[in-house]
Design an enzyme around this catalytic site. Sequence first.
Site: not given
Ligand SMILES: [Fe+2]
Length: 308
Positions: A154, A200, A215, A247, A256, A266
């Site tokens: 993503h 996501h 990212h 997260h 990251y 990431e």
């Molecule tokens: Fe991300």
Amino acid sequence: MAIKGVIRAGFMQLRVLDMEKSVHHYEDILGLDKVGETSDGRVLLKGYDEFDHHSLILRKADSPGMDFMGFKCDCEEFLDEVYEKTLAYGLECQWVDANSDQPGFGRRLAVKLPSGHRIDLYASVELAEKYPGLVSPEIWVEQPRGMSVKGFDHALLYGPELDKTVKYMTGVLGFHIVERCDKPDGSQLVYWITSSNKPHEVAFLEYDKPGKLHHVAFALDNWNEIGHAADLITINDISMDAGPMRHGVTRGYTNYFFDPSGNRNETYAGGYTYCPDHPIRVWDMDNIGRGIFYYERKLNDRFLAIVT
Ligand SMILES: [Fe+2]
């Protein structure tokens, strides 16, 4: 399962300053496979767990960032429908010929989003030379290298006109809003959106400059691999941004760090399974630190300030 229309994030073309250092970073350290080079010097790569011809394209340029991001769709007819609806929505779009700048890919519809990003929609792509086994398969065909990233996952994109962008992604392309962060005035700072069961496929954050990349994320299997990736970040003296950590948003595990050109990478694992009947999870500005950096519960300045 019936995922229709846009089915997943498929590729990204990334600008890099030094091709040799960048190929070393993505091939040897992240563990992507180099699948070829174009006549204009771009390098094509893919993850061991991906079927498509390629999923990451490196282009040498004077500044880092993203040229465009591709999304795989379920059929050619959907692209024709999206073309009409995109023009009606008031956005620029144009067709890109099959097998032109992206070997192995069918025709693409390139759309200029209000955020300043270009996204390419396509419905056909050739199988890569090497892809996961299909007949009584082993867990991998060749032992993965480096961080063992499975493939492209993503991206988080920064740009203006967040509402108009996300209304297009949801209303025309059929993405679902999974999570969002609201500002005190009731407007939104960021939306995490998906076209699949992943929490996501892409996220957009309101930002004054257009077309920025925060990212690009690559998939790992689990928390142990996140730790292994963090070891390799230190062993290879890679510039670390944050991690290993978790997260609150999506509940994924993450590191990251920066590629040699300053593009933020990431490595991402886990996260919940999204279903289209799920309600939207909403964060406020007082809690978004916990949303991004769950254990530290506050953002670092670097994370907020650096985009390419
Ligand atoms: Fe991300």
